[in-house]
Motif scaffolding. Structure first.
Motif, PDB file in Angstrom:
ATOM      1  N   TYR A  35      89.590 -17.399  41.935  1.00  0.00           N
ATOM      2  CA  TYR A  35      88.370 -16.642  41.625  1.00  0.00           C
ATOM      3  C   TYR A  35      88.108 -16.693  40.123  1.00  0.00           C
ATOM      4  O   TYR A  35      86.982 -16.936  39.694  1.00  0.00           O
ATOM      5  CB  TYR A  35      88.518 -15.187  42.089  1.00  0.00           C
ATOM      6  CG  TYR A  35      87.275 -14.361  41.847  1.00  0.00           C
ATOM      7  CD1 TYR A  35      86.302 -14.230  42.837  1.00  0.00           C
ATOM      8  CD2 TYR A  35      87.054 -13.737  40.625  1.00  0.00           C
ATOM      9  CE1 TYR A  35      85.152 -13.498  42.610  1.00  0.00           C
ATOM     10  CE2 TYR A  35      85.908 -13.001  40.389  1.00  0.00           C
ATOM     11  CZ  TYR A  35      84.965 -12.881  41.381  1.00  0.00           C
ATOM     12  OH  TYR A  35      83.816 -12.166  41.146  1.00  0.00           O
ATOM     13  N   TRP A  36      89.157 -16.484  39.327  1.00  0.00           N
ATOM     14  CA  TRP A  36      88.997 -16.518  37.861  1.00  0.00           C
ATOM     15  C   TRP A  36      88.531 -17.909  37.416  1.00  0.00           C
ATOM     16  O   TRP A  36      87.648 -18.039  36.567  1.00  0.00           O
ATOM     17  CB  TRP A  36      90.316 -16.146  37.170  1.00  0.00           C
ATOM     18  CG  TRP A  36      90.252 -16.393  35.707  1.00  0.00           C
ATOM     19  CD1 TRP A  36      89.638 -15.612  34.770  1.00  0.00           C
ATOM     20  CD2 TRP A  36      90.761 -17.532  35.014  1.00  0.00           C
ATOM     21  NE1 TRP A  36      89.748 -16.200  33.532  1.00  0.00           N
ATOM     22  CE2 TRP A  36      90.426 -17.371  33.661  1.00  0.00           C
ATOM     23  CE3 TRP A  36      91.469 -18.671  35.413  1.00  0.00           C
ATOM     24  CZ2 TRP A  36      90.782 -18.306  32.686  1.00  0.00           C
ATOM     25  CZ3 TRP A  36      91.819 -19.610  34.465  1.00  0.00           C
ATOM     26  CH2 TRP A  36      91.479 -19.417  33.114  1.00  0.00           C
ATOM     27  N   ARG A  37      89.120 -18.974  38.018  1.00  0.00           N
ATOM     28  CA  ARG A  37      88.726 -20.327  37.633  1.00  0.00           C
ATOM     29  C   ARG A  37      87.258 -20.586  37.968  1.00  0.00           C
ATOM     30  O   ARG A  37      86.549 -21.261  37.237  1.00  0.00           O
ATOM     31  CB  ARG A  37      89.624 -21.370  38.339  1.00  0.00           C
ATOM     32  CG  ARG A  37      90.975 -21.536  37.647  1.00  0.00           C
ATOM     33  CD  ARG A  37      91.786 -22.684  38.248  1.00  0.00           C
ATOM     34  NE  ARG A  37      92.469 -22.277  39.454  1.00  0.00           N
ATOM     35  CZ  ARG A  37      93.704 -21.749  39.476  1.00  0.00           C
ATOM     36  NH1 ARG A  37      94.389 -21.634  38.367  1.00  0.00           N
ATOM     37  NH2 ARG A  37      94.256 -21.380  40.606  1.00  0.00           N
ATOM     38  N   SER A  79      93.485 -16.121  41.158  1.00  0.00           N
ATOM     39  CA  SER A  79      93.437 -17.156  40.111  1.00  0.00           C
ATOM     40  C   SER A  79      92.288 -18.130  40.377  1.00  0.00           C
ATOM     41  O   SER A  79      91.581 -18.538  39.453  1.00  0.00           O
ATOM     42  CB  SER A  79      94.763 -17.934  40.055  1.00  0.00           C
ATOM     43  OG  SER A  79      95.816 -17.051  39.802  1.00  0.00           O
ATOM     44  N   ILE A 107      92.142  -5.966  34.447  1.00  0.00           N
ATOM     45  CA  ILE A 107      91.012  -6.844  34.112  1.00  0.00           C
ATOM     46  C   ILE A 107      90.449  -6.435  32.758  1.00  0.00           C
ATOM     47  O   ILE A 107      90.312  -5.246  32.454  1.00  0.00           O
ATOM     48  CB  ILE A 107      89.891  -6.754  35.177  1.00  0.00           C
ATOM     49  CG1 ILE A 107      90.438  -7.024  36.592  1.00  0.00           C
ATOM     50  CG2 ILE A 107      88.744  -7.718  34.851  1.00  0.00           C
ATOM     51  CD1 ILE A 107      90.932  -8.421  36.847  1.00  0.00           C
ATOM     52  N   THR A 134      95.658 -14.745  32.122  1.00  0.00           N
ATOM     53  CA  THR A 134      94.704 -15.840  31.942  1.00  0.00           C
ATOM     54  C   THR A 134      94.801 -16.305  30.475  1.00  0.00           C
ATOM     55  O   THR A 134      95.176 -15.519  29.588  1.00  0.00           O
ATOM     56  CB  THR A 134      93.280 -15.401  32.309  1.00  0.00           C
ATOM     57  OG1 THR A 134      92.990 -14.171  31.627  1.00  0.00           O
ATOM     58  CG2 THR A 134      93.149 -15.176  33.805  1.00  0.00           C
ATOM     59  N   GLY A 140      85.244 -17.001  35.761  1.00  0.00           N
ATOM     60  CA  GLY A 140      85.590 -17.117  34.340  1.00  0.00           C
ATOM     61  C   GLY A 140      84.934 -16.110  33.396  1.00  0.00           C
ATOM     62  O   GLY A 140      84.992 -16.302  32.180  1.00  0.00           O
ATOM     63  N   SER A 193      87.148  -7.149  30.191  1.00  0.00           N
ATOM     64  CA  SER A 193      85.839  -7.775  29.989  1.00  0.00           C
ATOM     65  C   SER A 193      84.933  -6.783  29.259  1.00  0.00           C
ATOM     66  O   SER A 193      85.334  -5.654  28.996  1.00  0.00           O
ATOM     67  CB  SER A 193      85.184  -8.183  31.323  1.00  0.00           C
ATOM     68  OG  SER A 193      84.379  -7.152  31.842  1.00  0.00           O
ATOM     69  N   GLU A 204      89.017 -11.709  31.694  1.00  0.00           N
ATOM     70  CA  GLU A 204      90.428 -12.098  31.556  1.00  0.00           C
ATOM     71  C   GLU A 204      91.239 -11.162  32.450  1.00  0.00           C
ATOM     72  O   GLU A 204      90.773 -10.066  32.794  1.00  0.00           O
ATOM     73  CB  GLU A 204      90.896 -11.969  30.101  1.00  0.00           C
ATOM     74  CG  GLU A 204      90.090 -12.799  29.105  1.00  0.00           C
ATOM     75  CD  GLU A 204      90.255 -14.305  29.276  1.00  0.00           C
ATOM     76  OE1 GLU A 204      91.240 -14.740  29.909  1.00  0.00           O
ATOM     77  OE2 GLU A 204      89.385 -15.045  28.778  1.00  0.00           O
ATOM     78  N   ALA A 205      92.457 -11.583  32.802  1.00  0.00           N
ATOM     79  CA  ALA A 205      93.231 -10.776  33.752  1.00  0.00           C
ATOM     80  C   ALA A 205      94.731 -10.835  33.484  1.00  0.00           C
ATOM     81  O   ALA A 205      95.236 -11.802  32.903  1.00  0.00           O
ATOM     82  CB  ALA A 205      92.956 -11.259  35.183  1.00  0.00           C
TER      83      ALA A 205
END
Ligand code: FAD
Ligand code: MG
Length: 349
Positions: A306-308, A304, A280, A327, A311, A282, A314-315
């Motif tokens: 969760y990321w959407r 994915s 990860i 990402t 946000g 950030s 980045e991963a």
């Protein structure tokens, strides 16, 4: 019964290389900027701290003091730490430091958002598998079931700095506190006028600014199937934390099966999500650390999603099919090494 485990020192050295800064090539010009270096063993990790600038030595000393003080406050094993006191409180409130409260708040928030994939009260289960002592074993199913009855991060409560952990429960901030230590150390460096530093804390890398020549730091992402110095790709970052959780960091093998230290709170067993490592990126080291553990538990699809939804990071997800999913924000900053054997994919927005 076949067991393999790594002695602590070898393990620490390994940890220091899961996500690691790439050394400058021999052709690099030596920098004329003053620099201070320190290697210390803290939080069972070999940490390499490199700080640039006129105030480098004093700033590094202040950052190091804070890392050691945080270890004393947040370690689960050190007698007298805030976490040790909570685990021996028998349900009575304990007054803890601001960093423990911040981490409890962050961990609860991440626990809620990840559907419980991060649970700081999983400690009795982690202990039963022997990950705290190196005396590894597969606990009987009824033991795990009974221990899971004592796992529930929502039962922790606090008012200001007074925290209550119900009797019979135990907690540990190991999944998130090292990332926060990196973040705090970086803040202290910045407060001391530092604009360029690299803190390599095992699978956690924290950067301050860019390299002294203004270019990005280059961080190697380890191939989970190979040794600690084999990178499958390189990530360039400026002023970010980069934290990796992988099934290769702390594990044992029995009858050909590998059991690692990242656990699924739903099963009380090592998380089998199809992922072999999660990195990860950030600004917040604590967020990176908490998410690298919990998204590993969740697997590629849910991670994915969760990321959407969130946000704010980045991963890089690496799975058992030799795929690397990044990402879109890392499109220009991550590249696979030649002949890595992996294929690169971009997570859909
Ligand atoms: P991460 O993925 O970040 O975390 C995995 C760890 O979190 C596991 O080891 C387990 O303890 C816990 N965990 C597993 N699954 C979950 C889950 N789903 N939710 C929540 N937690 C989970 N280690 C020692 O051997 N000796 C020490 O003296 C020691 N002191 C430490 C002091 C401090 C302050 C900290 C923060 C850690 C210390 N450690 C110590 C632990 C060691 O550094 C760990 O390896 C590290 O914390 C785990 O980080 P990781 O990046 O390997 O894995
Ligand atoms: Mg973590």
């Amino acid at each position: 019964m076949k067991r393999k485990f790594l002695p602590v020192l070898a393990l620490s050295l390994l940890l220091s290389a899961c996500t690691a800064p790439i050394q400058p090539t021999p052709t690099s010009e030596p920098t004329s900027v003053p620099q201070a270096n320190e290697t210390l063993l803290a939080m069972d990790t070999v940490m390499q701290l490199t700080v640039y600038g006129d105030n480098a030595t004093a700033a590094l000393s202040a950052a190091k003091s804070e890392i050691l003080a945080m270890e004393n406050r947040l370690s689960v094993t050190l007698e007298g730490s805030d976490i040790w006191k909570l685990n021996h409180s028998e349900g009575q409130p304990v007054t803890v430091g601001d960093d423990a409260v911040f981490l409890l708040e962050t961990a609860r928030d991440l626990g809620d958002k990840t559907g419980g994939a991060l649970d700081v009260t999983l400690y009795p289960v982690v202990k039963a598998w022997g990950f705290t002592t190196g005396e590894y074993q597969i606990p009987p199913e009824d033991t795990i079931a009974s221990l899971l009855g004592r796992v529930d991060y929502t039962a922790l409560s606090w008012e200001g700095n007074d925290v209550t952990l119900p009797a019979g429960m135990e907690m540990d901030l190991g999944a998130i506190a090292k990332g926060y230590a990196g973040e705090r150390a970086a803040d202290i460096l910045r407060d001391n006028g530092v604009t360029s530093a690299l803190l390599n804390m095992g699978g956690n890398v924290q950067t301050v600014g860019a390299k002294p020549d203004g270019t990005a730091w280059r961080i190697g992402i380890r191939d989970p199937q190979k040794s600690a110095t084999d990178y499958l790709g390189v990530l360039s970052v400026i002023d970010q934390a980069v934290v990796t959780s992988g099934g290769y960091e702390r594990f044992f093998e029995e009858d050909g099966v590998r059991y690692w230290h990242i656990m699924d709170p739903k099963t009380g067993a090592p998380a089998r999500s199809g992922l072999t490592a999660v990195t990860i990126v950030s600004h917040s080291g604590a967020l990176c650390d908490g998410l690298s553990t919990s998204l590993f538990v969740m697997g590629l699809e849910k991670a994915s999603d969760y990321w959407r939804e969130q946000g704010d990071f980045e991963a890089i997800f690496i799975n058992e099919e030799n795929e690397v999913w990044i990402t879109p924000g890392l499109r220009d900053s991550f590249s696979l090494t030649q002949n890595s054997g992996y294929t690169l994919h971009i997570v859909e927005e």
